[in-house]
Design a protein around this motif. Structure first.
Motif, PDB file in Angstrom:
ATOM      1  N   ALA A  49       0.946  -1.303   0.308  1.00 10.45           N
ATOM      2  CA  ALA A  49       0.615   0.648  -0.018  1.00 10.45           C
ATOM      3  C   ALA A  49       0.683   1.451  -0.042  1.00 10.45           C
ATOM      4  CB  ALA A  49      -0.670  -0.010   1.251  1.00 10.45           C
ATOM      5  N   SER A  50       0.699   1.749  -1.031  1.00 11.89           N
ATOM      6  CA  SER A  50       1.534   3.348  -0.630  1.00 11.89           C
ATOM      7  C   SER A  50       0.970   3.842  -0.393  1.00 11.89           C
ATOM      8  CB  SER A  50       1.062   3.453  -2.560  1.00 11.89           C
ATOM      9  OG  SER A  50       0.079   3.641  -3.438  1.00 11.89           O
ATOM     10  N   SER A  51      -0.447   4.342   0.409  1.00 12.12           N
ATOM     11  CA  SER A  51      -0.737   4.520   1.610  1.00 12.12           C
ATOM     12  C   SER A  51      -0.010   4.839   3.086  1.00 12.12           C
ATOM     13  CB  SER A  51      -2.797   4.353   1.760  1.00 12.12           C
ATOM     14  OG  SER A  51      -2.813   3.188   2.419  1.00 12.12           O
ATOM     15  N   GLN A  52       0.252   4.040   3.314  1.00 11.40           N
ATOM     16  CA  GLN A  52       1.474   3.529   4.082  1.00 11.40           C
ATOM     17  C   GLN A  52       2.659   4.052   4.618  1.00 11.40           C
ATOM     18  OE1 GLN A  52       1.089  -0.291   6.773  1.00 11.40           O
ATOM     19  NE2 GLN A  52      -0.387  -0.974   5.747  1.00 11.40           N
ATOM     20  N   ASP A  53       2.301   4.891   2.971  1.00 11.53           N
ATOM     21  CA  ASP A  53       4.056   4.754   2.702  1.00 11.53           C
ATOM     22  C   ASP A  53       5.007   5.838   3.376  1.00 11.53           C
ATOM     23  OD1 ASP A  53       6.774   4.915   1.185  1.00 11.53           O
ATOM     24  OD2 ASP A  53       6.171   6.533   0.479  1.00 11.53           O
ATOM     25  N   ALA A  54       4.541   7.470   3.847  1.00 12.19           N
ATOM     26  CA  ALA A  54       5.352   7.707   4.608  1.00 12.19           C
ATOM     27  C   ALA A  54       4.935   7.575   6.085  1.00 12.19           C
ATOM     28  CB  ALA A  54       4.076   9.244   5.014  1.00 12.19           C
ATOM     29  N   ALA A  55       4.410   6.912   6.687  1.00 11.67           N
ATOM     30  CA  ALA A  55       4.331   5.928   8.086  1.00 11.67           C
ATOM     31  C   ALA A  55       5.427   4.558   7.894  1.00 11.67           C
ATOM     32  CB  ALA A  55       3.218   5.657   8.390  1.00 11.67           C
ATOM     33  N   GLN A  56       5.306   4.204   7.120  1.00  9.90           N
ATOM     34  CA  GLN A  56       6.350   2.997   6.847  1.00  9.90           C
ATOM     35  C   GLN A  56       7.669   3.346   6.580  1.00  9.90           C
ATOM     36  OE1 GLN A  56       6.255  -0.562   7.040  1.00  9.90           O
ATOM     37  NE2 GLN A  56       3.784  -0.756   6.691  1.00  9.90           N
ATOM     38  N   GLN A  57       8.000   5.152   6.549  1.00  5.60           N
ATOM     39  CA  GLN A  57       9.435   5.330   6.504  1.00  5.60           C
ATOM     40  C   GLN A  57       9.302   5.866   7.823  1.00  5.60           C
ATOM     41  OE1 GLN A  57      10.101   9.135   3.453  1.00  5.60           O
ATOM     42  NE2 GLN A  57       8.493   7.776   2.099  1.00  5.60           N
ATOM     43  N   ARG A 244      -1.564  12.338   2.570  1.00  6.88           N
ATOM     44  CA  ARG A 244      -1.011  13.411   1.227  1.00  6.88           C
ATOM     45  C   ARG A 244      -2.327  15.057   0.661  1.00  6.88           C
ATOM     46  NH1 ARG A 244       2.183   9.661  -0.940  1.00  6.88           N
ATOM     47  NH2 ARG A 244       2.573  11.694  -1.860  1.00  6.88           N
ATOM     48  N   ALA A 245      -2.847  14.847   1.767  1.00  9.26           N
ATOM     49  CA  ALA A 245      -4.149  16.317   1.013  1.00  9.26           C
ATOM     50  C   ALA A 245      -3.532  17.815   0.692  1.00  9.26           C
ATOM     51  CB  ALA A 245      -5.174  16.355   2.162  1.00  9.26           C
ATOM     52  N   ALA A 341       3.970  11.105  11.436  1.00 11.76           N
ATOM     53  CA  ALA A 341       4.060  11.275  10.418  1.00 11.76           C
ATOM     54  C   ALA A 341       3.475  11.487   8.981  1.00 11.76           C
ATOM     55  CB  ALA A 341       5.469   9.869  10.065  1.00 11.76           C
ATOM     56  N   ALA A 342       2.241  10.804   9.386  1.00 13.12           N
ATOM     57  CA  ALA A 342       0.938  10.064   8.693  1.00 13.12           C
ATOM     58  C   ALA A 342      -0.171  10.411   9.034  1.00 13.12           C
ATOM     59  CB  ALA A 342       1.186   9.074   8.194  1.00 13.12           C
ATOM     60  N   GLY A 343      -0.733  11.354  10.260  1.00 13.44           N
ATOM     61  CA  GLY A 343      -1.765  11.407  10.732  1.00 13.44           C
ATOM     62  C   GLY A 343      -2.805  10.440  10.663  1.00 13.44           C
ATOM     63  N   ILE A 344      -2.649   9.239  11.834  1.00 10.42           N
ATOM     64  CA  ILE A 344      -3.338   8.415  11.415  1.00 10.42           C
ATOM     65  C   ILE A 344      -4.057   8.310  12.177  1.00 10.42           C
ATOM     66  CG2 ILE A 344      -1.446   6.581  10.259  1.00 10.42           C
ATOM     67  CD1 ILE A 344      -1.102   5.235  12.442  1.00 10.42           C
ATOM     68  N   ALA A 345      -5.230   7.850  12.984  1.00 13.80           N
ATOM     69  CA  ALA A 345      -6.142   7.384  14.136  1.00 13.80           C
ATOM     70  C   ALA A 345      -5.766   6.404  14.805  1.00 13.80           C
ATOM     71  CB  ALA A 345      -6.965   7.196  13.497  1.00 13.80           C
ATOM     72  N   PRO A 346      -5.017   6.255  15.993  1.00 14.23           N
ATOM     73  CA  PRO A 346      -4.174   5.030  16.655  1.00 14.23           C
ATOM     74  C   PRO A 346      -5.450   4.357  16.872  1.00 14.23           C
ATOM     75  CG  PRO A 346      -4.253   7.253  17.763  1.00 14.23           C
ATOM     76  CD  PRO A 346      -5.198   7.822  16.609  1.00 14.23           C
ATOM     77  N   ILE A 347      -5.047   3.104  16.571  1.00 16.66           N
ATOM     78  CA  ILE A 347      -5.815   2.047  16.521  1.00 16.66           C
ATOM     79  C   ILE A 347      -5.907   1.521  18.448  1.00 16.66           C
ATOM     80  CG2 ILE A 347      -4.233  -0.104  15.263  1.00 16.66           C
ATOM     81  CD1 ILE A 347      -3.217  -1.565  17.277  1.00 16.66           C
ATOM     82  N   SER A 348      -7.557   1.132  18.383  1.00 16.39           N
ATOM     83  CA  SER A 348      -7.981   1.264  20.334  1.00 16.39           C
ATOM     84  C   SER A 348      -7.812   0.182  20.655  1.00 16.39           C
ATOM     85  CB  SER A 348     -10.051   0.846  19.876  1.00 16.39           C
ATOM     86  OG  SER A 348      -9.479  -0.672  19.500  1.00 16.39           O
ATOM     87  N   ALA A 349      -7.052   0.199  22.047  1.00 20.83           N
ATOM     88  CA  ALA A 349      -6.893  -0.879  23.583  1.00 20.83           C
ATOM     89  C   ALA A 349      -6.940  -2.466  23.190  1.00 20.83           C
ATOM     90  CB  ALA A 349      -6.997  -0.577  24.946  1.00 20.83           C
ATOM     91  N   THR A 350      -8.749  -2.357  22.490  1.00 22.83           N
ATOM     92  CA  THR A 350      -8.607  -4.050  22.126  1.00 22.83           C
ATOM     93  C   THR A 350      -7.983  -4.052  21.336  1.00 22.83           C
ATOM     94  OG1 THR A 350     -11.627  -3.107  23.634  1.00 22.83           O
ATOM     95  CG2 THR A 350     -10.985  -4.567  21.685  1.00 22.83           C
ATOM     96  N   LEU A 351      -8.511  -3.606  20.191  1.00 24.98           N
ATOM     97  CA  LEU A 351      -8.006  -4.343  18.640  1.00 24.98           C
ATOM     98  C   LEU A 351      -6.276  -4.525  19.141  1.00 24.98           C
ATOM     99  CD1 LEU A 351      -7.378  -4.468  15.827  1.00 24.98           C
ATOM    100  CD2 LEU A 351      -7.521  -1.790  15.407  1.00 24.98           C
ATOM    101  N   PHE A 352      -5.196  -3.246  20.089  1.00 25.38           N
ATOM    102  CA  PHE A 352      -3.812  -3.740  20.165  1.00 25.38           C
ATOM    103  C   PHE A 352      -3.872  -4.536  20.751  1.00 25.38           C
ATOM    104  CE2 PHE A 352      -0.877  -3.170  23.708  1.00 25.38           C
ATOM    105  CZ  PHE A 352      -0.144  -3.328  22.579  1.00 25.38           C
TER     106      PHE A 352
END
Length: 363
Positions: A49-57, A244-245, A341-352
């Motif tokens: 996924a190129s969407s993940q690129d900034a976070a992956q870097q 990337r907006a 790096a990418a403005g993601i929404a952190p995963i929840s405690a349950t999902l973690f």
């Protein structure tokens, strides 16, 4: 799956340290000098996924900085190519803007995995997909699903069309042709975007697909290509991961009786309301997004991108590296780096907790 206040506070605190860390190291440049303090060494290959690129870097930079004997490679080839490469065994892990489908899993043809063992799928990257545009003097627009569908299908061709103007009384809309930009490659971002349109508008008479379903418009490769085409055009509109907006104009989407702007919190809200995909193994955490929810504050055009790995690797040499890297990404520190790096929404405690159990079981 709500984020706990304790975990949010922890991630926010770590984000400050992550900013300092990211400013002192670059992706694919581990700290030189001797063995990694963790004792880990070797190279793992990933991509997708190129969407993940900034976070992956950013994740790669921070992880290698802490593990100087390790090299992590992530090539943003796009979700479709990433899944193909994972099936072929070319990637030890992959990023994908959708989970594998039931019929794909049934083939049991993952070359890098022990046959008849499940794959691990973790929704690690939660982000809204922004509808971006470049129109002089206009920085934001309100649009409903039918109008968005009409624009990208090619039925609405001018910016001052009544369907747009009626929802944006204060905007100075020109008599200018609309150039709608879509992905030319198979893309999870496209699949998520068309899934929203298919679920919410009868105007969109194509099924959700990673391949663009209609003729016309302008095609561009990968996330960066769409953003570049919209940025360098006039009267252009496209869709891309919200990180990337940049300075482009963006669309607030009609949900129920309100127009909702994209945000990490609004993206997380729809993920929290969506059920797990049925019939999956315990290590496969795929979800089914409810894009028709009219709950307050929900942004429905959301991309949930996955980390995908084997639960049992044919090559034992990559097991510890994959477990350590994926475990870092889902940690408070890793999520904070992704936020920065990418403005993601952190995963929840349950999902973690579910993700950690899945990763710990990799062998």
């Amino acid at each position: 799956m709500r984020l706990s206040s304790t975990r949010l506070a922890s991630i926010a605190a770590v984000a400050v340290a992550s900013t300092i860390l990211l400013s002192s190291c670059a992706a694919n440049e581990p700290t030189p000098g001797g063995e990694s303090p963790s004792g880990l060494s070797g190279t793992i290959h990933g991509g997708g996924a190129s969407s993940q690129d900034a976070a992956q870097q950013a994740w790669v930079a921070a992880f290698q900085n802490a593990n100087s004997g390790v090299t992590v490679e992530y090539e943003p080839t796009g979700s479709g190519a990433g899944r193909d490469n994972f099936v072929a065994g070319a990637n030890s892990f992959t990023g994908s803007d959708r989970a594998f489908k039931d019929e794909e899993l049934a083939k049991d043809n993952f070359a890098g995995c022990v046959p008849s063992t499940p794959i691990v799928e973790i929704p690690n990257y939660i982000s809204p997909i922004a509808i971006i545009f470049n129109l002089d003097g206009v920085t934001s627009l309100n649009l409903d699903a039918d109008t968005i569908a009409g624009i990208f299908k090619g039925d609405i061709t001018k910016w001052n069309d009544p369907k747009i103007a009626s929802q944006n009384a204060d905007a100075d809309l020109p008599d200018l042709a609309i150039t709608a930009v879509h992905r030319s490659d198979e893309s999870g971002t496209t699949e998520n975007f068309t899934d929203y349109l298919s679920a919410n508008s009868p105007v969109w008479d194509a099924e959700a697909s990673g391949d663009w379903p209609y003729e016309g418009g302008e095609a561009a490769a990968q996330t960066s290509g769409v953003v570049d085409a919209v940025t360098n055009g006039t009267g252009t509109i496209g869709y891309a991961d919200a990180s990337r907006a940049g300075g482009l104009g963006t669309v607030a989407v009609k949900v129920g009786g309100d127009y909702v702007e994209y945000s990490a919190a609004a993206a997380a809200a729809i993920v929290d309301e969506s059920p797990a995909a049925p019939g999956r193994d315990a290590v496969d955490l795929a979800i089914e997004l409810d894009r028709t929810s009219d709950a307050a504050g929900v942004y429905p055009i959301v991309l949930v991108s996955y980390l995908i790995a084997c639960s049992d690797y044919a090559d034992d040499a990559v097991v510890d590296l994959v477990k350590a890297y994926l475990g870092y990404i889902i940690s408070d520190e890793g999520q904070a780096v992704g936020v920065e790096a990418a403005g993601i929404a952190p995963i929840s405690a349950t999902l973690f907790e579910k993700a950690k159990t899945a990763i710990d079981s990799i062998k």
